[in-house]
Scaffold this motif. Sequence first.
Motif, PDB file in Angstrom:
ATOM      1  N   UNK A   1     -10.742  -8.757   7.778  1.00  0.00           N
ATOM      2  CA  UNK A   1      -9.304  -8.435   7.342  1.00  0.00           C
ATOM      3  C   UNK A   1      -9.252  -9.372   6.139  1.00  0.00           C
ATOM      4  N   UNK A   2      -9.035 -10.670   6.179  1.00  0.00           N
ATOM      5  CA  UNK A   2      -8.620 -11.603   5.168  1.00  0.00           C
ATOM      6  C   UNK A   2      -9.493 -11.415   4.033  1.00  0.00           C
ATOM      7  N   UNK A   3     -10.608 -11.054   4.238  1.00  0.00           N
ATOM      8  CA  UNK A   3     -11.671 -11.224   3.029  1.00  0.00           C
ATOM      9  C   UNK A   3     -11.447  -9.994   2.249  1.00  0.00           C
TER      10      UNK A   3
ATOM     11  N   UNK B   1       8.067 -18.774  -7.725  1.00  0.00           N
ATOM     12  CA  UNK B   1       7.923 -17.534  -6.593  1.00  0.00           C
ATOM     13  C   UNK B   1       8.094 -16.200  -7.512  1.00  0.00           C
ATOM     14  N   UNK B   2       7.693 -15.399  -7.344  1.00  0.00           N
ATOM     15  CA  UNK B   2       8.008 -13.822  -7.866  1.00  0.00           C
ATOM     16  C   UNK B   2       7.875 -12.765  -6.674  1.00  0.00           C
ATOM     17  N   UNK B   3       8.630 -11.633  -7.023  1.00  0.00           N
ATOM     18  CA  UNK B   3       8.832 -10.828  -6.200  1.00  0.00           C
ATOM     19  C   UNK B   3       7.881  -9.757  -6.186  1.00  0.00           C
ATOM     20  N   UNK B   4       7.293  -9.118  -5.164  1.00  0.00           N
ATOM     21  CA  UNK B   4       6.392  -7.965  -4.969  1.00  0.00           C
ATOM     22  C   UNK B   4       6.565  -6.823  -5.736  1.00  0.00           C
ATOM     23  N   UNK B   5       7.735  -6.574  -5.888  1.00  0.00           N
ATOM     24  CA  UNK B   5       8.348  -5.491  -6.840  1.00  0.00           C
ATOM     25  C   UNK B   5       7.929  -5.630  -8.430  1.00  0.00           C
ATOM     26  N   UNK B   6       8.044  -6.881  -8.644  1.00  0.00           N
ATOM     27  CA  UNK B   6       7.901  -7.201 -10.242  1.00  0.00           C
ATOM     28  C   UNK B   6       5.898  -7.185 -10.354  1.00  0.00           C
ATOM     29  N   UNK B   7       5.373  -7.812  -9.332  1.00  0.00           N
ATOM     30  CA  UNK B   7       3.915  -7.753  -9.259  1.00  0.00           C
ATOM     31  C   UNK B   7       3.272  -6.410  -9.286  1.00  0.00           C
ATOM     32  N   UNK B   8       4.009  -5.608  -8.154  1.00  0.00           N
ATOM     33  CA  UNK B   8       3.419  -4.127  -8.230  1.00  0.00           C
ATOM     34  C   UNK B   8       3.691  -3.450  -9.587  1.00  0.00           C
ATOM     35  N   UNK B   9       4.886  -3.651 -10.244  1.00  0.00           N
ATOM     36  CA  UNK B   9       4.961  -2.830 -11.357  1.00  0.00           C
ATOM     37  C   UNK B   9       3.796  -3.214 -12.424  1.00  0.00           C
ATOM     38  N   UNK B  10       3.514  -4.659 -12.209  1.00  0.00           N
ATOM     39  CA  UNK B  10       2.457  -5.006 -13.385  1.00  0.00           C
ATOM     40  C   UNK B  10       1.003  -4.758 -13.205  1.00  0.00           C
ATOM     41  N   UNK B  11       1.021  -4.423 -11.720  1.00  0.00           N
ATOM     42  CA  UNK B  11      -0.517  -4.333 -11.328  1.00  0.00           C
ATOM     43  C   UNK B  11      -0.880  -3.009 -10.944  1.00  0.00           C
ATOM     44  N   UNK B  12       0.084  -2.042 -10.995  1.00  0.00           N
ATOM     45  CA  UNK B  12       0.121  -0.493 -10.562  1.00  0.00           C
ATOM     46  C   UNK B  12      -0.281  -0.394  -8.946  1.00  0.00           C
ATOM     47  N   UNK B  13       0.608  -1.218  -8.395  1.00  0.00           N
ATOM     48  CA  UNK B  13       0.477  -0.958  -6.972  1.00  0.00           C
ATOM     49  C   UNK B  13       1.836  -0.624  -6.244  1.00  0.00           C
ATOM     50  N   UNK B  14       1.751  -0.073  -4.974  1.00  0.00           N
ATOM     51  CA  UNK B  14       2.749   0.268  -4.167  1.00  0.00           C
ATOM     52  C   UNK B  14       3.431  -1.150  -3.695  1.00  0.00           C
ATOM     53  N   UNK B  15       4.802  -1.155  -4.076  1.00  0.00           N
ATOM     54  CA  UNK B  15       5.635  -2.703  -3.761  1.00  0.00           C
ATOM     55  C   UNK B  15       5.605  -3.038  -2.224  1.00  0.00           C
ATOM     56  N   UNK B  16       5.869  -1.964  -1.367  1.00  0.00           N
ATOM     57  CA  UNK B  16       5.840  -2.253   0.230  1.00  0.00           C
ATOM     58  C   UNK B  16       4.527  -2.687   0.623  1.00  0.00           C
ATOM     59  N   UNK B  17       3.393  -1.887   0.201  1.00  0.00           N
ATOM     60  CA  UNK B  17       2.236  -1.980   0.738  1.00  0.00           C
ATOM     61  C   UNK B  17       1.497  -3.302   0.321  1.00  0.00           C
ATOM     62  N   UNK B  18       1.887  -3.766  -0.970  1.00  0.00           N
ATOM     63  CA  UNK B  18       1.464  -4.698  -1.659  1.00  0.00           C
ATOM     64  C   UNK B  18       2.182  -6.109  -0.858  1.00  0.00           C
ATOM     65  N   UNK B  19       3.498  -6.059  -0.455  1.00  0.00           N
ATOM     66  CA  UNK B  19       3.931  -7.061   0.365  1.00  0.00           C
ATOM     67  C   UNK B  19       3.427  -7.212   1.292  1.00  0.00           C
ATOM     68  N   UNK B  20       3.046  -6.287   2.352  1.00  0.00           N
ATOM     69  CA  UNK B  20       2.387  -6.321   3.492  1.00  0.00           C
ATOM     70  C   UNK B  20       0.966  -7.117   3.577  1.00  0.00           C
ATOM     71  N   UNK B  21       0.249  -6.941   2.432  1.00  0.00           N
ATOM     72  CA  UNK B  21      -0.950  -7.799   2.187  1.00  0.00           C
ATOM     73  C   UNK B  21      -0.560  -9.344   1.892  1.00  0.00           C
ATOM     74  N   UNK B  22       0.223  -9.330   0.964  1.00  0.00           N
ATOM     75  CA  UNK B  22       0.437 -10.801   0.577  1.00  0.00           C
ATOM     76  C   UNK B  22       1.106 -11.440   1.802  1.00  0.00           C
ATOM     77  N   UNK B  23       1.943 -10.880   2.623  1.00  0.00           N
ATOM     78  CA  UNK B  23       2.550 -11.404   3.863  1.00  0.00           C
ATOM     79  C   UNK B  23       1.401 -12.115   4.682  1.00  0.00           C
ATOM     80  N   UNK B  24       0.259 -11.052   4.943  1.00  0.00           N
ATOM     81  CA  UNK B  24      -0.738 -11.376   5.763  1.00  0.00           C
ATOM     82  C   UNK B  24      -1.449 -12.620   5.205  1.00  0.00           C
TER      83      UNK B  24
END
Length: 369
Positions: free
Chosen positions: A51-53, A73-96
């Motif tokens: 899962x981690x890999x 630190x930077x928000x997931x919303x900003x990151x998602x906008x710059x890399x074309x991802x869903x902010x909520x889903x990206x947050x879950x990945x980064x939290x893990x």
Amino acid sequence: MQGVKIRTAKPKLPPAAIVNFLGRIRNGLIALTRKMVPPPVAVLEMLTSFWASQCISLIAKLGLADLMSEKEAISCQTLAENCGANAEALYRVMRALSTVGIFAEDSIGHFRLTPMGATLRTDHPQSMRYFSIYQGSLNWDNWGALSHCVATGRNAIEHLHGMKSFEYISGNPVRADIFDKGMVNVSEMEIDPVLAAYDFSPFKTVADIGGGYGAVLGSILMLNPGMKGILFDLPHTAEGARRYFDAAGLGPRAETHGGSFFDSVPGGGDAYVMKHIIHDWSDEESILIMKNIRAKIPATGKLLLIEHVIPAPGVAHFSKFLDLEMLVATTGRERTEPEYAALMAKAGFRLERIVPTIGLASVIEASPV
């Protein structure tokens, strides 16, 4: 083609014996932590480690670390906008991933890089970005076919794609680029330990067979101003090495030749180096490669293999899992010291000594007989 780092000074590293001793302590502590939980829990942790890999590979593919720093630190919303991802889903990945030390999460759910996470940056001096992409994409399907490999003894690439491993990788420019850059990531981890552990100064001309873009040979030449070098690899790779040598001012001292080491190798070297070449090939193929070197090496020359050496049974070592990588992806294998000695003998060499490094690979030195 990823930039090649040619060393200009000999690395100052701690003695291999001390580092390897500490490594054995670390392995013992890892084994101890597994014994501190019930066996099913320890097995569960190992079963879910992919899962981690996969999350790390995704972050690398998105280029997320290039948008971050270790300081702010930077928000997931900003990151998602710059890399074309869903902010909520990206947050879950980064939290893990923050739970395994890739990111650090603050009280408002923003993230910064940790030293481990920083290695996923493209510009990090020890970047692991492209190796991470390779593991989570090209190599993912290979390991999914492990049961076929164990049942047949044949690799997954031939089974899945009907092609030999390196033909499949080189057959697509994007695939080849990810693989080449991923191998450079891993190679960078091992060059300094080899340069610190082994003395190349007695040789007049070093030939690097399968030498890639010249990071190893270029560094050896830089550290030994009176030495000449010969790099041999596939024609397009040798051309790339030529450009790097010229840019580094090594052009007058470094020859480059293109061809296949299954046919022949250039003469003229009194030391022949192969870094992670023999482990890619079967015993029969490896013997053929070394026989071609035996035909050109002088009686006083040295064959130097930079490879992982499998230790005794029961001793934890990265090579025992890397051997399975060879099973799923190539016709090769990792080998023990007796296996290397026997292989070399069949090619006309005598194993003289194995020089350990502070890395995972060793320098296996042999003489022609």
